[in-house]
Every structure is written in structure tokens, then in C-alpha cells.
Scaffold this active site. Structure first.
Site, PDB file in Angstrom:
ATOM      1  N   HIS A  23      29.953   4.157 -10.424  1.00 36.95           N
ATOM      2  CA  HIS A  23      30.761   3.225 -11.225  1.00 36.95           C
ATOM      3  C   HIS A  23      32.203   3.197 -10.707  1.00 36.95           C
ATOM      4  O   HIS A  23      32.765   2.110 -10.468  1.00 36.95           O
ATOM      5  CB  HIS A  23      30.730   3.665 -12.685  1.00 36.95           C
ATOM      6  CG  HIS A  23      31.556   2.805 -13.598  1.00 36.95           C
ATOM      7  ND1 HIS A  23      31.030   1.752 -14.306  1.00 36.95           N
ATOM      8  CD2 HIS A  23      32.881   2.848 -13.921  1.00 36.95           C
ATOM      9  CE1 HIS A  23      31.981   1.177 -15.015  1.00 36.95           C
ATOM     10  NE2 HIS A  23      33.116   1.831 -14.810  1.00 36.95           N
ATOM     11  N   GLU A  24      32.781   4.368 -10.521  1.00 31.96           N
ATOM     12  CA  GLU A  24      34.165   4.435 -10.054  1.00 31.96           C
ATOM     13  C   GLU A  24      34.291   3.971  -8.608  1.00 31.96           C
ATOM     14  O   GLU A  24      35.330   3.431  -8.218  1.00 31.96           O
ATOM     15  CB  GLU A  24      34.705   5.859 -10.209  1.00 31.96           C
ATOM     16  CG  GLU A  24      34.750   6.357 -11.652  1.00 31.96           C
ATOM     17  CD  GLU A  24      35.576   5.471 -12.565  1.00 31.96           C
ATOM     18  OE1 GLU A  24      36.541   4.844 -12.076  1.00 31.96           O
ATOM     19  OE2 GLU A  24      35.252   5.396 -13.762  1.00 31.96           O
ATOM     20  N   HIS A  27      35.056   0.321  -8.633  1.00 32.30           N
ATOM     21  CA  HIS A  27      36.483   0.045  -8.857  1.00 32.30           C
ATOM     22  C   HIS A  27      37.289   0.326  -7.586  1.00 32.30           C
ATOM     23  O   HIS A  27      38.175  -0.458  -7.211  1.00 32.30           O
ATOM     24  CB  HIS A  27      37.018   0.922  -9.993  1.00 32.30           C
ATOM     25  CG  HIS A  27      36.477   0.580 -11.348  1.00 32.30           C
ATOM     26  ND1 HIS A  27      36.416  -0.697 -11.835  1.00 32.30           N
ATOM     27  CD2 HIS A  27      35.994   1.382 -12.340  1.00 32.30           C
ATOM     28  CE1 HIS A  27      35.914  -0.685 -13.059  1.00 32.30           C
ATOM     29  NE2 HIS A  27      35.640   0.565 -13.388  1.00 32.30           N
TER      30      HIS A  27
END
Length: 369
Positions: A23-24, A27
Site C-alpha cells: 500500500h505504501e 504512495h
């Protein structure tokens, strides 16, 4: 017992670590793509156990509390809130707040998108290596005391109809039974090549006060192992499985919101930890499947329009794109406070459900008695 606890802890740390990291990573890569410098990429919370800097100046951290992680883009703070020291350290053209609303939205959206990508990759790897398991409408076991047991359903029976509804799959069974809690009907099964009709009163799953009970038979179905697929077929099956999981998750959420299912079915981090340990004992393939399901859930949750989540920020950016200027600071502050209260409440409620499911409160009550 110690071995079970250790397996649970390691499985939970592995599952959560992979999901949060991916998920990170979304980003991080989106920020780099849009020209935003990333100051910190942290896996876990708390003081860093290990940390190092890469050639771009990003500090990578591994922290001891494996309950999440974060990416900190350069200049993420609002210019009105920044100190003189922070402003002096800004790199021109590399700050998050200087980017267009579209670029900022892409950086935020990339996290949930990468969770869906991870689910797709995991499903694809699973199908290419072990095949896609298929649940058949053949009864594998009958739960003692259940509606099916009372009606005389036997292991090996193949369900053909419930009432007047023909059954072609397990999904048909669930769709037919769910709205029939407490209803008397007939169950048509094929047993040893012969058709048998069984009178049955559909059971009702336990629900919380005020919610609508849903029907259940009290059987488990046989699972047929698949055959490893070609890469092309696995990719197609992985995409379908990701889409199906997304639709089913949203349908389950709607059933809770609309009162068809109890909110007590919501699980929290303790439940995830418990399931991680249970699934891990069935092998790595089962753990991959569980991770794919959780990754879809994590992606969807982060898209909910709740301030503090990615979806809440995307709502603010959408309003900014329409109005031509950001949402006022006062509105953002109130929204973030409300969002924090909602998330804290959900966390406490799901943790309460977990502890109730583990029997903690019954155990405490027995001690008090």
C-alpha cells in the site's frame, strides 16, 4: 500451545507487513512519478530499529510495531501551518503541496490501487501454481443439531433444489437460504443416484438485537482442488477473482449497513491475527489466498470517504478541483476530528467483537460469579 501462538504472531506480522508495504509502495512510487520528494518510508510504528538513506535522500525505517506504516512526502504540511524552519527546508518544485490537485490525488489514490494490484498478483500466482479450487454443491459435512441434520441431510448429498428454486451452485444455495430463516420448505437432494425430498425448517443464524436474521442450513460443502493453470489463464482468473472479491465485500458491507447481517460479524486486528495463524497452518497457498482477500478489503476501506483515510482526502481534492480552491481549514479540521472519532469507534467496536468472540467476557463473568 506456544507453537500456535508463535505461528499466529509470525503469520500476522508477515500478512500485515506485506499488505501495508505494498500500500505504501503505491504512495511512494506515485510521489516519485509526480516529482515529489519522499522524506520517510516507514514499515511499522515506533522508534526505528533499522534505518538507512537511499541515493535520493529518502529515509527507510523498520519499526517494531507491525500495525501499519506510512510514507511522508516532502512538504506534505499545509503552507499556512508550516514553521519558518520547515519552509526554509523545502526543495523548490519537489513539495507535495505545490503539485496540482490531480497530481496530489494520484499520489493518494495509488495506495488503495496497489492493494487491488497485490490481490490480483496473489490470485494469479495462486492459480498458476496450485490452480483454482472449486466449491461443489455436494455436502461434505453436516453440523450436529443444525437444520440440515434435523431434516436428515447426509454427507455426499448433492443439493438440487430448495423449495421451488433450482440449485446449480453453492452461491445459489446461499442466495436461496439467506432470506428463509425459520421458513418451512423442502430440500431436494440427489443421494446415491436417487432423488430425495426432505422437509426442512431453515435455521436462523444468531443475530444481534434489532437486526434481520438470515437463514442457514448447517452444512459445509466439498472443495475440489484445481489444476495449475497456464500463465494467461491464471491472469484472467486472477482478475475475475479480484473483481468477485471486491463485489462480495461491498455486498457484505451493505448487508451489515442495511441490517441483513449483524455488525457483530465485523472483525478487528485481533481477529485478523487469529485467522492468520489458523490459515497459515494449512500451507502457504492458503495464506496467499487469505492475503489476497485482506488486500482487497484494505483497498476498499481506504477508499471510504472518511477523513484521515485516503478516500477522505480524495473527496477534499475533488471539491478543490470543482471549486478551484481548497476546502477551508476550519472544515478540514472538523472533518478530521470527526473522522478520527469514527475510526476510533470502529476500532474499539471491532476489538470488542474480537474479545467477545474469544470468550473473554464470558470468562470474566464466570470469575465474578
Amino acid at each position: 500451545m506456544i507453537h500456535d501462538y508463535l505461528r499466529t504472531i509470525l503469520a500476522f506480522a508477515f500478512v500485515l507487513g506485506v499488505l501495508v508495504s505494498f500500500h505504501e509502495l503505491g504512495h511512494y512510487l506515485a510521489a516519485r512519478w509526480r516529482g515529489v520528494h519522499v522524506e520517510v518510508f516507514s514499515l511499522g510504528f515506533g522508534p526505528a530499529v533499522f534505518k538507512w538513506h537511499d541515493r535520493t535522500g529518502t529515509e527507510w525505517r523498520i519499526c517494531p510495531i507491525p500495525l501499519g506504516g506510512y510514507v511522508r512526502p516532502h512538504g506534505f504540511e499545509d503552507p499556512d501551518d508550516a514553521t519558518d524552519a520547515q519552509k526554509a527546508a523545502w526543495i523548490p518544485g519537489r513539495t507535495f503541496h505545490d503539485k496540482s490537485v490531480g497530481s496530489r490525488a494520484l499520489v493518494i489514490l495509488a495506495g488503495p490501487v496497489f492493494n487491488f494490484i497485490l490481490a490480483f498478483v496473489l490470485f494469479t500466482v495462486l492459480f498458476a501454481s496450485t490452480g483454482e479450487p472449486r466449491v461443489r454443491d455436494e455436502v461434505a459435512a453436516v453440523l450436529p443439531g443444525s437444520a440440515a441434520a434435523v431434516a436428515g441431510v447426509q454427507q455426499g448429498d448433492v443439493i438440487q433444489h430448495i423449495g421451488t428454486r433450482d440449485i446449480k451452485s453453492v452461491d445459489d444455495v446461499l442466495a436461496a437460504v439467506t432470506p428463509l430463516a425459520g421458513v418451512q420448505t423442502t430440500l431436494g437432494v440427489q443421494r446415491h443416484g436417487q432423488d430425495v425430498n426432505l422437509p426442512i425448517t431453515i435455521g436462523a443464524a444468531p443475530e444481534s438485537k434489532g437486526s434481520t436474521p438470515h437463514g442457514q442450513l448447517g452444512v459445509t460443502f466439498a472443495v475440489e482442488r484445481g489444476q495449475p493453470m497456464s500463465l494467461g489463464s491464471a491472469v484472467v482468473a486472477g482478475a475475475k477473482a479480484t473483481w468477485h472479491t471486491t463485489v462480495q465485500t461491498l455486498a457484505g458491507l451493505w448487508q451489515i449497513i442495511s441490517g441483513q447481517h449483524s455488525a457483530r460479524e465485523m472483525g478487528g486486528p485481533l481477529k485478523i491475527a487469529q485467522l492468520s495463524g489458523q490459515v497459515a497452518q494449512y500451507g502457504f497457498a492458503s495464506l496467499l489466498s487469505f492475503m489476497a482477500l485482506l488486500s482487497v478489503n484494505l483497498g476498499l476501506i481506504n477508499l471510504f470517504p472518511v477523513p484521515l483515510l485516503d478516500g477522505g482526502r480524495l473527496v477534499f481534492y475533488a471539491i478543490e478541483a470543482v471549486r478551484g480552491r481548497p476546502v477551508s481549514k476550519r472544515v478540514q479540521e472538523i472533518s478530521f476530528q470527526a473522522g478520527f472519532a469514527v475510526l476510533a469507534g470502529l476500532f474499539l467496536f471491532s476489538t470488542f467483537n474480537d474479545l467477545s468472540g474469544f470468550g473473554l467476557f464470558r470468562w470474566v463473568a464466570s470469575l465474578a460469579g
